[in-house]
Motif scaffolding. Structure first.
Motif, short mmCIF file in Angstrom:
data_model
loop_
_atom_site.label_atom_id
_atom_site.label_comp_id
_atom_site.label_asym_id
_atom_site.label_seq_id
_atom_site.Cartn_x
_atom_site.Cartn_y
_atom_site.Cartn_z
N THR A 156 0.83 -1.21 0.00
CA THR A 156 0.00 0.00 0.00
C THR A 156 0.86 1.26 0.00
N ALA A 157 2.03 1.21 0.63
CA ALA A 157 2.90 2.40 0.66
C ALA A 157 3.40 2.74 -0.73
N SER A 158 3.74 1.73 -1.52
CA SER A 158 4.20 1.99 -2.88
C SER A 158 3.07 2.54 -3.75
N LEU A 159 1.85 2.05 -3.55
CA LEU A 159 0.72 2.61 -4.30
C LEU A 159 0.48 4.06 -3.90
N ASP A 160 0.57 4.36 -2.61
CA ASP A 160 0.40 5.76 -2.18
C ASP A 160 1.45 6.65 -2.84
N PRO A 171 -0.82 17.83 -13.23
CA PRO A 171 -1.29 18.94 -12.39
C PRO A 171 -2.72 19.35 -12.67
N ASP A 172 -3.26 18.98 -13.82
CA ASP A 172 -4.65 19.31 -14.13
C ASP A 172 -5.63 18.30 -13.55
N GLY A 173 -5.08 17.30 -12.87
CA GLY A 173 -5.94 16.34 -12.19
C GLY A 173 -5.90 14.96 -12.81
N HIS A 174 -5.98 13.94 -11.96
CA HIS A 174 -6.04 12.55 -12.40
C HIS A 174 -6.63 11.74 -11.27
N GLU A 175 -7.36 10.69 -11.62
CA GLU A 175 -7.98 9.85 -10.61
C GLU A 175 -6.93 9.14 -9.77
N THR A 176 -7.26 8.88 -8.51
CA THR A 176 -6.41 8.09 -7.64
C THR A 176 -6.60 6.62 -7.99
N LEU A 177 -5.51 5.94 -8.30
CA LEU A 177 -5.61 4.56 -8.76
C LEU A 177 -5.80 3.61 -7.58
N PRO A 178 -6.74 2.68 -7.68
CA PRO A 178 -6.90 1.66 -6.63
C PRO A 178 -5.95 0.51 -6.86
N MET A 179 -5.70 -0.28 -5.83
CA MET A 179 -4.79 -1.41 -5.93
C MET A 179 -5.30 -2.45 -6.93
N GLU A 180 -6.61 -2.53 -7.13
CA GLU A 180 -7.16 -3.55 -8.02
C GLU A 180 -6.62 -3.44 -9.44
#
Length: 291
Positions: A156-160, A171-180
């Protein structure tokens, strides 16, 4: 450090199961990728060719049968074919390795043709039929129909940290990727970012594993695992800029289970959410520009 996620994928590239416990076998978690779709030439079919496979729900019944459910609610129960029962065998291939797998019945193939495409569903009746890449394994190591190795570990730390890098790159925005998106077998919490890249041997609960190779990533990580839609160039673009190992955009580490002394048979131990992880050997180094 402890186990925060367990995932089993009954059919290669289809939807996951996320149990609280999972039995570890020499070739992976019990029930993991013993089934796959193959094209007319016997080559495996994955989300690389058909992203919509992500939306097909799977289930495993106590008698070994597989269930498949499409987004429109169509469902089929597939008995597990077996050589001993006289079911036909097909020559199939995963990443250049050819082996034989038992074909599902004709009713299943009619259903697949109607709902999924011109594919055959096959079952790895003998999980010892497919060896692991000998460059990273020992004689006798085998794998299911996963891409290359019995298990994949992520943290989880590497995904964060990856999500922080993606945000900085966009910088204009992007979704936070889930581990799935990364389709791991085991997820570990409580580490430092990228700590897994230095491990050589670990123990999770009572089961020990060799950490054999970083996982080079592909377009499946750009695919939403809930909708089956491609979502742009992330995380591949950011991984290629900030986390390249063995000349590939990398995330996670491949594992091979070790057989404990005195343990015979196919069950090497059981993983449970909350199990502690212990690093038994570290110091691995995977250069960005080659071995």
């Amino acid at each position: 450090m402890h186990l925060t996620g367990l995932h089993v994928y009954p059919v290669k590239s289809m939807y996951r199961l996320s149990p609280d416990t999972a039995v570890v076998q020499p070739w992976g978690l019990a029930g993991d990728r013993r089934w796959m779709l193959a094209d007319a030439n016997g080559r495996f079919v994955s989300q690389r060719e058909d992203a919509a496979l992500a939306r097909v729900r799977t289930g495993l019944l106590p008698d070994g049968a597989l269930t498949l459910t499409t987004p429109d609610g169509s469902r089929i129960e597939v008995p597990a074919p077996a050589v001993a029962a006289g079911d036909p065998l097909a020559d199939v291939e995963v990443w250049g390795t050819r082996f034989r797998a038992a074909e599902a019945d004709k009713e299943t193939h009619r259903w697949i043709a109607e709902h999924l495409g011109d594919y055959r569903l096959v079952h790895l009746d003998d999980p010892r039929a497919r060896p692991v890449d000998p460059e990273y394994s020992a004689p006798g190591d085998s794998v299911s129909m996963a891409d290359g190795y019995p298990l994949l570990l992520t943290t989880t730390a590497s995904l964060d940290r990856l999500n922080e890098l993606i945000a900085a790159e966009n910088p204009d925005g992007h979704e936070t990727l889930p581990m799935e998106r990364f389709r791991p077998s085991v997820v570990i919490g409580g580490t430092e970012p990228w700590a897994e890249d230095t491990w050589r041997r670990i123990r999770i609960g009572s089961v020990t594993f060799k950490v054999v190779k970083p996982c080079g990533r592909c377009m499946i990580t750009t695919t939403d695992q809930e909708t089956g839609e491609r979502r742009g160039k992330e995380p591949l673009r950011t991984l290629a800029r900030h986390h390249r190992l063995l000349r590939k955009a990398a995330f996670g580490q491949n594992l091979i289970p070790e057989r404990p002394a005195g343990v015979e048979g196919d069950e090497l131990g059981t993983l449970r959410l909350g199990d502690e992880l212990e690093v038994l050997e570290d110091g691995a180094h995977w250069p960005a520009d080659g071995r």
